[in-house]
Design a protein around this motif. Structure first.
Motif, mmCIF file in Angstrom:
data_model
loop_
_atom_site.group_PDB
_atom_site.id
_atom_site.type_symbol
_atom_site.label_atom_id
_atom_site.label_comp_id
_atom_site.label_asym_id
_atom_site.label_seq_id
_atom_site.Cartn_x
_atom_site.Cartn_y
_atom_site.Cartn_z
ATOM 1 N N UNK A 11 1.116 -1.113 0.426
ATOM 2 C CA UNK A 11 0.126 0.162 -0.538
ATOM 3 C C UNK A 11 0.827 1.042 -0.243
ATOM 4 N N UNK A 12 0.432 2.219 -0.808
ATOM 5 C CA UNK A 12 1.291 3.568 -0.410
ATOM 6 C C UNK A 12 1.396 4.188 0.814
ATOM 7 N N UNK A 13 2.445 4.600 1.047
ATOM 8 C CA UNK A 13 2.740 5.323 2.492
ATOM 9 C C UNK A 13 1.313 5.945 2.891
ATOM 10 N N UNK A 14 1.583 7.047 2.002
ATOM 11 C CA UNK A 14 1.377 8.971 2.093
ATOM 12 C C UNK A 14 -1.002 8.476 2.074
ATOM 13 N N UNK A 15 -1.176 6.690 1.628
ATOM 14 C CA UNK A 15 -2.996 7.103 1.485
ATOM 15 C C UNK A 15 -2.993 6.318 3.006
ATOM 16 N N UNK A 16 -1.756 5.684 3.280
ATOM 17 C CA UNK A 16 -1.746 4.576 4.875
ATOM 18 C C UNK A 16 -2.485 6.192 5.906
ATOM 19 N N UNK A 35 6.022 -0.462 7.528
ATOM 20 C CA UNK A 35 5.163 0.621 8.125
ATOM 21 C C UNK A 35 4.896 -0.088 9.711
ATOM 22 N N UNK A 36 5.294 0.605 10.557
ATOM 23 C CA UNK A 36 4.872 0.799 11.571
ATOM 24 C C UNK A 36 4.350 1.692 12.046
ATOM 25 N N UNK A 37 2.838 1.048 12.890
ATOM 26 C CA UNK A 37 1.861 1.722 13.764
ATOM 27 C C UNK A 37 2.343 1.296 15.296
ATOM 28 N N UNK A 38 2.406 2.392 15.864
ATOM 29 C CA UNK A 38 3.050 2.395 17.709
ATOM 30 C C UNK A 38 1.576 3.773 18.390
ATOM 31 N N UNK A 39 1.736 3.228 19.844
ATOM 32 C CA UNK A 39 0.873 4.119 20.382
ATOM 33 C C UNK A 39 1.768 5.672 20.886
ATOM 34 N N UNK A 40 3.062 5.048 21.098
ATOM 35 C CA UNK A 40 3.856 5.647 21.816
ATOM 36 C C UNK A 40 5.244 6.027 20.553
ATOM 37 N N UNK A 66 5.897 -2.949 1.884
ATOM 38 C CA UNK A 66 5.133 -4.137 1.732
ATOM 39 C C UNK A 66 5.132 -4.707 2.561
ATOM 40 N N UNK A 67 5.246 -3.845 4.100
ATOM 41 C CA UNK A 67 4.359 -5.012 5.783
ATOM 42 C C UNK A 67 3.886 -3.192 6.717
ATOM 43 N N UNK A 68 3.047 -4.320 7.211
ATOM 44 C CA UNK A 68 2.995 -3.418 8.017
ATOM 45 C C UNK A 68 3.024 -4.101 9.512
#
Length: 138
Positions: A1-6, A82-87, A61-63
């Motif tokens: 997925x495109x980073x900017x779209x995410x 793409x790393x999604x983190x709270x802190x 390529x990965x989340x």
């Protein structure tokens, strides 16, 4: 997925544009002896402490997700993730916050790894906040 779209989807869903001065920004000044993190993070993130913190590759390529991005976790992340983190920092053993090292920031940049943080936006979200989720579970 495109980073900017995410990023756009997350920003809209979490209301990132409305956040200013998250309290984690104050914690950063205590955790980092020098503010070298500013050399690696997005300027907009530095003002609100939420949203895209580190800009990686255009295509993710990965989340992966985590609550605190420890050095151990970030070492295992594959390039173009793409790393999604709270802190924005690690909650090290002994309940002491730890910074992301310069070396790790350099690796994130080199390997095209994006980091997106959502602290205030998650904590105050009407459907996703930990308090709301715990209350529903109970």
């Amino acid at each position: 997925m495109r980073r900017d779209a995410l990023v756009q989807l997350l920003d809209e869903a979490l209301g990132v544009e409305r956040v200013r001065g998250d309290d984690w920004l104050q914690v950063l000044s205590v955790v980092y002896e020098t503010p070298y993190w500013r050399d690696f993070t997005e300027a907009a993130w530095a003002g609100r402490g939420n949203g895209l913190m580190v800009r990686g590759a255009d295509e993710a390529e990965h989340v992966v997700t985590c609550v605190f991005p420890s050095e151990a976790i970030l070492r295992r992340v594959k390039p173009r993730t793409f790393v999604f983190t709270e802190h924005p920092i690690d909650d090290a053993e002994g309940d002491v916050f730890a910074p992301i090292s310069t070396r790790t920031f350099q690796r994130l940049r080199r390997d095209g790894i994006s980091v997106y943080t959502a602290h205030a936006t998650i904590d105050h979200h009407p459907q996703l906040s930990p308090s709301v989720l715990i209350a529903r579970a109970l």
